[in-house]
Design a protein around this motif. Structure first.
Motif, PDB file in Angstrom:
ATOM      1  N   VAL A  94       4.706  38.760  58.684  1.00 18.19           N
ATOM      2  CA  VAL A  94       6.147  38.734  58.464  1.00 18.19           C
ATOM      3  C   VAL A  94       6.586  40.157  58.161  1.00 18.19           C
ATOM      4  O   VAL A  94       6.020  40.815  57.287  1.00 18.19           O
ATOM      5  CB  VAL A  94       6.508  37.803  57.280  1.00 18.19           C
ATOM      6  CG1 VAL A  94       7.993  37.844  57.002  1.00 18.19           C
ATOM      7  CG2 VAL A  94       6.037  36.380  57.554  1.00 18.19           C
ATOM      8  N   TYR A  95       7.590  40.631  58.883  1.00 12.72           N
ATOM      9  CA  TYR A  95       8.098  41.991  58.701  1.00 12.72           C
ATOM     10  C   TYR A  95       9.466  41.904  58.032  1.00 12.72           C
ATOM     11  O   TYR A  95      10.341  41.195  58.506  1.00 12.72           O
ATOM     12  CB  TYR A  95       8.218  42.715  60.039  1.00 12.72           C
ATOM     13  CG  TYR A  95       6.913  42.775  60.782  1.00 12.72           C
ATOM     14  CD1 TYR A  95       5.947  43.716  60.460  1.00 12.72           C
ATOM     15  CD2 TYR A  95       6.637  41.873  61.801  1.00 12.72           C
ATOM     16  CE1 TYR A  95       4.737  43.767  61.129  1.00 12.72           C
ATOM     17  CE2 TYR A  95       5.431  41.917  62.479  1.00 12.72           C
ATOM     18  CZ  TYR A  95       4.491  42.864  62.140  1.00 12.72           C
ATOM     19  OH  TYR A  95       3.297  42.897  62.805  1.00 12.72           O
ATOM     20  N   MET A  96       9.632  42.609  56.931  1.00  7.97           N
ATOM     21  CA  MET A  96      10.905  42.609  56.216  1.00  7.97           C
ATOM     22  C   MET A  96      11.407  44.037  56.086  1.00  7.97           C
ATOM     23  O   MET A  96      10.657  44.930  55.684  1.00  7.97           O
ATOM     24  CB  MET A  96      10.724  42.011  54.823  1.00  7.97           C
ATOM     25  CG  MET A  96      10.283  40.570  54.827  1.00  7.97           C
ATOM     26  SD  MET A  96       9.993  39.930  53.167  1.00  7.97           S
ATOM     27  CE  MET A  96      11.626  40.043  52.487  1.00  7.97           C
ATOM     28  N   ASP A  97      12.672  44.246  56.440  1.00  2.00           N
ATOM     29  CA  ASP A  97      13.284  45.550  56.246  1.00  2.00           C
ATOM     30  C   ASP A  97      13.837  45.623  54.833  1.00  2.00           C
ATOM     31  O   ASP A  97      14.592  44.751  54.406  1.00  2.00           O
ATOM     32  CB  ASP A  97      14.425  45.767  57.249  1.00  2.00           C
ATOM     33  CG  ASP A  97      13.911  45.937  58.666  1.00  2.00           C
ATOM     34  OD1 ASP A  97      12.771  46.426  58.816  1.00  2.00           O
ATOM     35  OD2 ASP A  97      14.642  45.591  59.600  1.00  2.00           O
ATOM     36  N   LEU A  98      13.434  46.636  54.089  1.00  2.10           N
ATOM     37  CA  LEU A  98      13.908  46.821  52.724  1.00  2.10           C
ATOM     38  C   LEU A  98      15.040  47.836  52.727  1.00  2.10           C
ATOM     39  O   LEU A  98      14.916  48.915  53.277  1.00  2.10           O
ATOM     40  CB  LEU A  98      12.779  47.323  51.826  1.00  2.10           C
ATOM     41  CG  LEU A  98      11.545  46.421  51.740  1.00  2.10           C
ATOM     42  CD1 LEU A  98      10.496  47.063  50.839  1.00  2.10           C
ATOM     43  CD2 LEU A  98      11.906  45.061  51.217  1.00  2.10           C
ATOM     44  N   SER A  99      16.140  47.444  52.133  1.00  2.00           N
ATOM     45  CA  SER A  99      17.265  48.383  52.024  1.00  2.00           C
ATOM     46  C   SER A  99      18.004  48.114  50.725  1.00  2.00           C
ATOM     47  O   SER A  99      18.263  46.965  50.371  1.00  2.00           O
ATOM     48  CB  SER A  99      18.205  48.240  53.216  1.00  2.00           C
ATOM     49  OG  SER A  99      18.689  46.931  53.314  1.00  2.00           O
ATOM     50  N   PRO A 100      18.345  49.166  50.010  1.00  2.00           N
ATOM     51  CA  PRO A 100      19.164  48.997  48.805  1.00  2.00           C
ATOM     52  C   PRO A 100      20.508  48.400  49.196  1.00  2.00           C
ATOM     53  O   PRO A 100      20.928  48.470  50.348  1.00  2.00           O
ATOM     54  CB  PRO A 100      19.317  50.427  48.284  1.00  2.00           C
ATOM     55  CG  PRO A 100      18.204  51.196  48.920  1.00  2.00           C
ATOM     56  CD  PRO A 100      17.948  50.534  50.242  1.00  2.00           C
ATOM     57  N   LEU A 101      21.206  47.812  48.257  1.00  2.00           N
ATOM     58  CA  LEU A 101      22.469  47.123  48.535  1.00  2.00           C
ATOM     59  C   LEU A 101      23.408  47.965  49.382  1.00  2.00           C
ATOM     60  O   LEU A 101      23.842  49.039  48.987  1.00  2.00           O
ATOM     61  CB  LEU A 101      23.168  46.750  47.223  1.00  2.00           C
ATOM     62  CG  LEU A 101      22.445  45.695  46.389  1.00  2.00           C
ATOM     63  CD1 LEU A 101      23.121  45.528  45.047  1.00  2.00           C
ATOM     64  CD2 LEU A 101      22.396  44.376  47.131  1.00  2.00           C
ATOM     65  N   GLY A 102      23.710  47.457  50.580  1.00  2.00           N
ATOM     66  CA  GLY A 102      24.677  48.094  51.447  1.00  2.00           C
ATOM     67  C   GLY A 102      24.242  49.403  52.084  1.00  2.00           C
ATOM     68  O   GLY A 102      25.034  50.031  52.775  1.00  2.00           O
ATOM     69  N   GLU A 103      23.011  49.818  51.901  1.00  2.00           N
ATOM     70  CA  GLU A 103      22.555  51.083  52.478  1.00  2.00           C
ATOM     71  C   GLU A 103      21.710  50.813  53.717  1.00  2.00           C
ATOM     72  O   GLU A 103      21.384  49.674  54.035  1.00  2.00           O
ATOM     73  CB  GLU A 103      21.761  51.878  51.444  1.00  2.00           C
ATOM     74  CG  GLU A 103      22.611  52.314  50.257  1.00  2.00           C
ATOM     75  CD  GLU A 103      21.823  53.140  49.250  1.00  2.00           C
ATOM     76  OE1 GLU A 103      20.790  53.724  49.633  1.00  2.00           O
ATOM     77  OE2 GLU A 103      22.249  53.183  48.091  1.00  2.00           O
ATOM     78  N   THR A 104      21.341  51.864  54.410  1.00  2.00           N
ATOM     79  CA  THR A 104      20.523  51.717  55.606  1.00  2.00           C
ATOM     80  C   THR A 104      19.087  51.348  55.232  1.00  2.00           C
ATOM     81  O   THR A 104      18.651  51.550  54.099  1.00  2.00           O
ATOM     82  CB  THR A 104      20.511  53.022  56.429  1.00  2.00           C
ATOM     83  OG1 THR A 104      19.989  54.061  55.603  1.00  2.00           O
ATOM     84  CG2 THR A 104      21.901  53.379  56.912  1.00  2.00           C
ATOM     85  N   VAL A 105      18.354  50.840  56.210  1.00  2.97           N
ATOM     86  CA  VAL A 105      16.959  50.439  55.992  1.00  2.97           C
ATOM     87  C   VAL A 105      16.147  51.658  55.584  1.00  2.97           C
ATOM     88  O   VAL A 105      16.192  52.700  56.231  1.00  2.97           O
ATOM     89  CB  VAL A 105      16.375  49.807  57.269  1.00  2.97           C
ATOM     90  CG1 VAL A 105      14.887  49.543  57.108  1.00  2.97           C
ATOM     91  CG2 VAL A 105      17.112  48.525  57.605  1.00  2.97           C
ATOM     92  N   THR A 106      15.412  51.531  54.484  1.00  3.82           N
ATOM     93  CA  THR A 106      14.624  52.657  53.994  1.00  3.82           C
ATOM     94  C   THR A 106      13.127  52.457  54.186  1.00  3.82           C
ATOM     95  O   THR A 106      12.373  53.416  54.197  1.00  3.82           O
ATOM     96  CB  THR A 106      14.887  52.880  52.493  1.00  3.82           C
ATOM     97  OG1 THR A 106      14.593  51.675  51.795  1.00  3.82           O
ATOM     98  CG2 THR A 106      16.327  53.273  52.250  1.00  3.82           C
TER      99      THR A 106
END
Length: 88
Positions: free
Chosen positions: A32-44
């Protein structure tokens, strides 16, 4: 590292993975691949989880596959060991 579909017995840190609901020790695997991004920001960052579904009751367990240093082998190895179960 993508694994083939199949049924596996799994060890995590050298301990056998057992379903807490039905005590089964065979699991279907998928990544399972999950994109982590802070609230409202681009994928980090992208997080890859190993998902194991019990072949008996369907309960799902997820683990992040990390590496540890094995002093006897003098190299990094995965904390998850896969042993494919062959059905005859």
């Amino acid at each position: 590292m993508v694994r083939k579909r199949g049924t596996y017995q799994i060890k995590i840190l050298d301990k056998q993975l057992i379903c807490v609901f039905c005590q089964n020790d065979e699991f279907q695997h998928r990544e399972v691949y999950m994109d982590l991004s802070p609230l409202g920001e681009t994928v980090t960052e992208q997080l890859t989880l190993q998902s194991f579904s019990c072949t008996s009751c369907g309960d799902i367990r997820m683990f992040e596959e990390k590496n540890r240093f094995d002093h006897t082998l003098q190299k990094h190895v995965s904390i998850i060991e896969y042993m494919e179960v062959i059905k005859e």
